[in-house]
Motif scaffolding. Sequence first.
Motif, PDB file in Angstrom:
ATOM      1  N   LEU A  83       0.832  -1.201   0.000  1.00 17.12           N
ATOM      2  CA  LEU A  83       0.000   0.000   0.000  1.00 17.12           C
ATOM      3  C   LEU A  83       0.867   1.252   0.000  1.00 17.12           C
ATOM      4  CD1 LEU A  83      -2.790   1.463   0.460  1.00 17.12           C
ATOM      5  CD2 LEU A  83      -2.265   1.268   2.896  1.00 17.12           C
ATOM      6  N   TRP A  84       1.792   1.346   0.937  1.00 19.98           N
ATOM      7  CA  TRP A  84       2.606   2.557   1.048  1.00 19.98           C
ATOM      8  C   TRP A  84       3.599   2.683  -0.090  1.00 19.98           C
ATOM      9  CZ3 TRP A  84       0.876   6.489   3.307  1.00 19.98           C
ATOM     10  CH2 TRP A  84       0.010   6.350   4.380  1.00 19.98           C
ATOM     11  N   SER A  85       4.105   1.579  -0.593  1.00 21.80           N
ATOM     12  CA  SER A  85       4.991   1.643  -1.760  1.00 21.80           C
ATOM     13  C   SER A  85       4.256   2.237  -2.949  1.00 21.80           C
ATOM     14  CB  SER A  85       5.510   0.255  -2.130  1.00 21.80           C
ATOM     15  OG  SER A  85       6.323  -0.253  -1.124  1.00 21.80           O
ATOM     16  N   SER A  86       3.057   1.769  -3.173  1.00 28.37           N
ATOM     17  CA  SER A  86       2.262   2.265  -4.281  1.00 28.37           C
ATOM     18  C   SER A  86       1.972   3.751  -4.124  1.00 28.37           C
ATOM     19  CB  SER A  86       0.955   1.478  -4.376  1.00 28.37           C
ATOM     20  OG  SER A  86       0.175   1.919  -5.439  1.00 28.37           O
ATOM     21  N   ILE A  87       1.564   4.161  -2.956  1.00 32.56           N
ATOM     22  CA  ILE A  87       1.204   5.564  -2.729  1.00 32.56           C
ATOM     23  C   ILE A  87       2.428   6.477  -2.817  1.00 32.56           C
ATOM     24  CG2 ILE A  87       0.369   7.207  -1.002  1.00 32.56           C
ATOM     25  CD1 ILE A  87      -1.554   4.995  -0.069  1.00 32.56           C
ATOM     26  N   VAL A  88       3.505   6.118  -2.145  1.00 29.95           N
ATOM     27  CA  VAL A  88       4.686   6.982  -2.091  1.00 29.95           C
ATOM     28  C   VAL A  88       5.355   7.101  -3.456  1.00 29.95           C
ATOM     29  CG1 VAL A  88       7.018   7.195  -1.139  1.00 29.95           C
ATOM     30  CG2 VAL A  88       5.108   6.662   0.358  1.00 29.95           C
ATOM     31  N   PHE A  89       5.625   5.987  -4.115  1.00 31.57           N
ATOM     32  CA  PHE A  89       6.343   6.039  -5.389  1.00 31.57           C
ATOM     33  C   PHE A  89       5.525   6.716  -6.477  1.00 31.57           C
ATOM     34  CE2 PHE A  89       8.764   2.378  -3.554  1.00 31.57           C
ATOM     35  CZ  PHE A  89       9.940   3.092  -3.383  1.00 31.57           C
ATOM     36  N   GLU A  90       4.254   6.460  -6.506  1.00 30.60           N
ATOM     37  CA  GLU A  90       3.428   7.094  -7.532  1.00 30.60           C
ATOM     38  C   GLU A  90       3.182   8.567  -7.237  1.00 30.60           C
ATOM     39  OE1 GLU A  90       2.919   5.861 -10.479  1.00 30.60           O
ATOM     40  OE2 GLU A  90       3.987   4.101  -9.782  1.00 30.60           O
TER      41      GLU A  90
END
Length: 62
Positions: A31-38
Amino acid sequence: MKLRGNLNALIGLWFIIAPWAIGYSDQSGALWSSIVFESFKLLYHYGAMTNLAGIHGKIGSL
């Protein structure tokens, strides 16, 4: 160029909402990888598009 920037923005928004749309929001790492990187990707592309618009405007006025 503008079309490609808009498509990149739409893809970035999709990756931000994907954890809830697809159903993996219970996995905090994904979840956080998707939100932060995007989010970084969207900010980068927004900055690149506004920078290109500024350069184009200066060149056109010469």
